[in-house]
Write a protein that holds these residues in place. Structure first.
Motif, PDB file in Angstrom:
ATOM      1  N   LYS A  52      39.944  10.327 -16.959  1.00  0.00           N
ATOM      2  CA  LYS A  52      39.454   9.182 -17.804  1.00  0.00           C
ATOM      3  C   LYS A  52      40.110   7.788 -17.107  1.00  0.00           C
ATOM      4  CE  LYS A  52      37.516  11.302 -22.022  1.00  0.00           C
ATOM      5  NZ  LYS A  52      37.861  11.480 -23.417  1.00  0.00           N
ATOM      6  N   GLN A  53      41.596   7.858 -17.028  1.00  0.00           N
ATOM      7  CA  GLN A  53      42.194   6.784 -16.724  1.00  0.00           C
ATOM      8  C   GLN A  53      41.949   6.513 -15.164  1.00  0.00           C
ATOM      9  OE1 GLN A  53      46.390   7.674 -17.181  1.00  0.00           O
ATOM     10  NE2 GLN A  53      46.170   7.692 -19.378  1.00  0.00           N
ATOM     11  N   LEU A  54      41.568   7.498 -14.234  1.00  0.00           N
ATOM     12  CA  LEU A  54      41.313   7.267 -13.002  1.00  0.00           C
ATOM     13  C   LEU A  54      39.941   6.524 -12.958  1.00  0.00           C
ATOM     14  CD1 LEU A  54      41.730   7.706  -9.914  1.00  0.00           C
ATOM     15  CD2 LEU A  54      40.690  10.005 -10.122  1.00  0.00           C
ATOM     16  N   GLU A  55      39.051   6.856 -13.699  1.00  0.00           N
ATOM     17  CA  GLU A  55      37.716   6.342 -13.860  1.00  0.00           C
ATOM     18  C   GLU A  55      37.909   4.714 -13.987  1.00  0.00           C
ATOM     19  OE1 GLU A  55      34.668   7.386 -12.961  1.00  0.00           O
ATOM     20  OE2 GLU A  55      35.544   8.955 -12.021  1.00  0.00           O
ATOM     21  N   SER A  56      38.561   4.577 -15.137  1.00  0.00           N
ATOM     22  CA  SER A  56      38.886   3.103 -15.519  1.00  0.00           C
ATOM     23  C   SER A  56      39.539   2.300 -14.651  1.00  0.00           C
ATOM     24  CB  SER A  56      39.669   3.130 -16.933  1.00  0.00           C
ATOM     25  OG  SER A  56      40.117   1.970 -17.255  1.00  0.00           O
ATOM     26  N   CYS A  57      40.557   3.068 -13.863  1.00  0.00           N
ATOM     27  CA  CYS A  57      41.142   2.059 -12.565  1.00  0.00           C
ATOM     28  C   CYS A  57      39.958   1.893 -11.378  1.00  0.00           C
ATOM     29  CB  CYS A  57      42.219   3.005 -12.048  1.00  0.00           C
ATOM     30  SG  CYS A  57      43.575   2.770 -13.096  1.00  0.00           S
ATOM     31  N   LYS A  58      39.206   2.973 -11.318  1.00  0.00           N
ATOM     32  CA  LYS A  58      38.179   2.728 -10.394  1.00  0.00           C
ATOM     33  C   LYS A  58      37.207   1.610 -10.612  1.00  0.00           C
ATOM     34  CE  LYS A  58      34.685   5.611  -8.161  1.00  0.00           C
ATOM     35  NZ  LYS A  58      34.023   6.720  -7.927  1.00  0.00           N
ATOM     36  N   TYR A 107      46.942   5.715  -9.175  1.00  0.00           N
ATOM     37  CA  TYR A 107      46.227   6.698 -10.113  1.00  0.00           C
ATOM     38  C   TYR A 107      45.459   7.917  -9.400  1.00  0.00           C
ATOM     39  CZ  TYR A 107      47.138   4.781 -14.566  1.00  0.00           C
ATOM     40  OH  TYR A 107      48.211   4.520 -15.935  1.00  0.00           O
ATOM     41  N   LEU A 108      44.761   7.527  -8.324  1.00  0.00           N
ATOM     42  CA  LEU A 108      44.043   8.498  -7.743  1.00  0.00           C
ATOM     43  C   LEU A 108      44.992   9.629  -7.287  1.00  0.00           C
ATOM     44  CD1 LEU A 108      41.341   9.490  -6.730  1.00  0.00           C
ATOM     45  CD2 LEU A 108      41.741   8.062  -4.578  1.00  0.00           C
ATOM     46  N   GLN A 109      46.196   9.111  -6.582  1.00  0.00           N
ATOM     47  CA  GLN A 109      46.891  10.188  -6.145  1.00  0.00           C
ATOM     48  C   GLN A 109      47.778  11.027  -7.317  1.00  0.00           C
ATOM     49  OE1 GLN A 109      49.923   7.983  -3.942  1.00  0.00           O
ATOM     50  NE2 GLN A 109      48.466   7.519  -2.129  1.00  0.00           N
ATOM     51  N   LYS A 110      48.010  10.392  -8.341  1.00  0.00           N
ATOM     52  CA  LYS A 110      48.568  11.156  -9.631  1.00  0.00           C
ATOM     53  C   LYS A 110      47.549  11.955 -10.194  1.00  0.00           C
ATOM     54  CE  LYS A 110      50.530   9.993 -14.020  1.00  0.00           C
ATOM     55  NZ  LYS A 110      50.896   9.161 -15.045  1.00  0.00           N
ATOM     56  N   PHE A 111      46.424  11.729 -10.337  1.00  0.00           N
ATOM     57  CA  PHE A 111      45.408  12.636 -10.735  1.00  0.00           C
ATOM     58  C   PHE A 111      45.247  13.892  -9.910  1.00  0.00           C
ATOM     59  CE2 PHE A 111      41.005  13.933 -10.665  1.00  0.00           C
ATOM     60  CZ  PHE A 111      40.999  14.590 -11.958  1.00  0.00           C
ATOM     61  N   ASN A 112      45.146  13.638  -8.501  1.00  0.00           N
ATOM     62  CA  ASN A 112      44.862  14.664  -7.535  1.00  0.00           C
ATOM     63  C   ASN A 112      46.106  15.789  -7.680  1.00  0.00           C
ATOM     64  OD1 ASN A 112      42.559  13.783  -6.584  1.00  0.00           O
ATOM     65  ND2 ASN A 112      43.418  12.728  -5.109  1.00  0.00           N
TER      66      ASN A 112
END
Length: 604
Positions: free
Chosen positions: A138-144, A199-204
């Motif tokens: 969800k955080q990644l989607e928000s940043c995106k 955030y994308l790197q962190k989520f991955n």
């Protein structure tokens, strides 16, 4: 790489979290179902054991004389042994129930609590990891979305600046303002891009850890838990069978005991026991003489007839005569006979030497008619009376020995008190010693009384050899009336006498002096005439010293000749050679009778 190292494990089902949760829940329910199954089996074993015990108790012999008499028979003892073995057999089913409860039900109940707690913990960790991944997503989607918005705003700001810069009517200040606005939007888009990239790197990384490390570890723990559950079920099932197998040896012994008791049944022994229990010691009636109804003259009274002259006239010549008492179907009545005057019968009776044995039967019958007390068992036939008296004497001897042992123990205690006064007062033992002494004196007087009755019974009972010799002597006398009178004076099966005896009989017997040849020693006059014939052989099973008068010493394994069987008193008369003969205990020898001798056995 991680999946390859883990091999065929539940990590391959990392996307089947919910299905695994359902499967482990079903495994717990299976354990609960198996526990319930074992519990019901245990209850069945308990109920079965209870029913078997009640059955065994129901058919146990009661404490009464009837059951005591039945215990003499081998088949009754075999049945009692079967009941006892069946009771032990029921105990083994109780052991099965107890072992099922302690080794399976209790263990599975405790394991179920641990299993539920462990499963709950693992799935709690799994849900927590799942929620963390979802939150990161969800955080990644928000940043995106923010980065996308900022990029669009930067494009619009750039396009506005370019329009303002190309328009000559716009002031320089407005152009500068549009330029600054476009730069700011580009900077915001760059920041959003950077944040989105981070955030994308962190989520991955988190997603990779979740699916390749965290969830596989949790599933591995769940897999280990499930394998332990299955293994525990297998162990319980094996224990379920072992619990039965452990009691099989004892159950086998119970069944072997039943089989052994069944094989110990001896029909011959039980049949002989019936003879020993019911033989009376009386002799059978004598032969009935032929009565010639064709004679015209008035027939005189025959001593050998069971019917008088009146009955002969009333019955036709072709009718059968009255039966002797052993063959009468109505056991409650003795044969009714009309006799000649008693004085005539007694005169004839006393005039015959060989009828002394009948006189004894007469006296014995009179004592029964006059109502002797039951203490001396006079209401029983001679043989049964002798056995009862002997049993009473044995009981009294045991009681006397018991009291004497107590007296000896108290005497020793008193001596200890005398030597060591601090241990007790010697005078405190005297009342008890006096009480035991009085008890011994009372028992000894009772013993003497019963021994006197026993001696009287044994004196009156004729031996089989005497009976045989007397019968031979009577045959030489051409007078069959003697034996028939004996038959008529004999008791009937219900214990009464066929002849109505009263006090007049006793008076008339006393008024007619008995010849000296008719004394009770009549039986002994023929003891030394001839050597008794051999009726069989015997083998000594045990050595016998033969210290008492009339007995003979034998060695174990010695072969002897039997000249007189056991007449119920426990002694057999044997002969070693022409000069040595005597009595030995019947239980010490094994007797082999000759065939013709068995056919000539004295009636019992």
């Amino acid at each position: 790489m991680v999946e390859e190292r883990m091999g065929d494990c539940w990590s391959h089902t990392k996307d089947q979290f919910d299905n695994l949760e359902k499967h482990t829940q079903w495994g717990i329910e299976f354990v609960e179902k198996y526990t319930k199954f074992v519990k019901e089996r245990s209850e069945i074993e308990t109920s079965y054991a209870k029913q078997i015990r009640n059955l065994s108790k129901k058919y146990q012999p009661k404490k009464n004389s009837r059951e005591e008499d039945e215990s003499k028979y081998t088949f009754c003892r075999a049945f009692l042994t079967t009941l006892n073995e069946l009771n032990d057999y029921a105990g083994q089913h109780e052991v099965i129930s107890e072992n099922l409860t302690s080794q399976i039900i209790t263990e599975l109940s405790r394991y179920l609590q641990e299993l539920k707690s462990e499963r709950k913990s693992h799935f709690h960790d799994g849900r927590k990891a799942q929620q963390h991944v979802e939150s990161s997503w969800k955080q990644l989607e928000s940043c995106k979305r923010r980065f996308e918005r900022d990029c669009k705003e930067a494009d619009r700001a750039q396009q506005y600046f370019e329009r303002m810069d190309a328009d000559i009517n716009v002031t320089k200040a407005d152009v500068e303002k549009a330029r600054q606005q476009a730069q700011m939007r580009h900077q915001m888009a760059a920041d959003s891009k950077s944040e989105y990239s981070s955030y994308l790197q962190k989520f991955n990384q988190e997603q990779n850890d979740h699916y390749y490390t965290i969830i596989p570890n949790i599933f591995q723990k769940l897999q280990d838990m499930e394998e332990k559950r299955i293994e525990r079920i297998g162990v319980c099932m094996k224990t379920f069978a072992d619990v039965d197998r452990q009691v099989l040896p004892i159950v086998g012994k119970c069944l072997d005991g039943m089989t052994k008791s069944a094989e110990s049944i001896e029909p011959k022994t039980d049949s002989q026991q019936v003879v020993e229990s019911f033989k009376s010691g009386f002799e059978p009636p004598g032969e009935v003489e032929f009565e010639d109804y064709g004679q015209a003259m008035k027939r005189t009274a025959s001593e050998t007839s069971l019917s008088n002259s009146k009955e002969g006239k009333e019955r036709p010549a072709g009718k059968s005569k009255g039966k002797l008492w052993p063959f009468i179907k109505n056991k409650n009545k003795s044969p009714k006979q009309h006799k000649e005057p008693l004085s005539h019968r007694l005169n004839d009776f006393m005039a015959s030497k060989p009828k002394m044995h009948c006189l004894r039967s007469l006296r014995r019958g009179l004592s029964l008619k006059l109502g002797s007390g039951p203490e001396d068992f006079s209401h029983l036939p001679p043989e049964q009376r002798r056995k009862k008296l002997q049993g009473k004497i044995d009981e009294l001897n045991k009681d006397i020995q018991k009291d004497m042992d107590q007296r000896d123990a108290l005497t020793k205690m008193k001596d200890v008190y005398v030597k060591n006064p601090q241990m007790g007062d010697p005078a405190s033992v005297d009342p008890r010693l006096s009480e035991i002494g009085q008890s011994i004196e009372k028992l000894q007087s009772e013993l003497q009384k019963f021994e006197g009755w026993l001696a009287e019974v044994e004196e009156r009972m004729p031996s089989k050899s005497d009976t045989h010799r007397r019968s031979g002597f009577f045959e030489t006398q051409n007078n069959t009336t003697v034996s028939n009178n004996c038959a008529q004076d004999r008791e009937s099966p219900d214990g009464s006498y066929t002849e109505e005896q009263n006090s007049e009989t006793q008076v008339k017997v006393s008024t007619h002096p008995v010849p000296t040849t008719s004394t009770p020693e009549f039986d002994d006059e023929f003891d030394d005439e001839d050597t008794l014939p051999t009726i069989g052989t015997c083998k000594a099973l045990y050595p016998f010293a033969g210290h008492n008068e009339g007995t003979i010493a034998v060695a174990e394994g010695e072969l002897l000749y039997v000249i007189e069987e056991d007449k119920g008193d426990g002694w057999t008369r044997v002969r070693r050679n022409e000069d040595e003969e005597g009595y030995v205990p019947s239980s010490y020898v094994e007797v082999f009778l000759e065939t013709n001798a068995k056919g000539a056995m004295t009636y019992i």
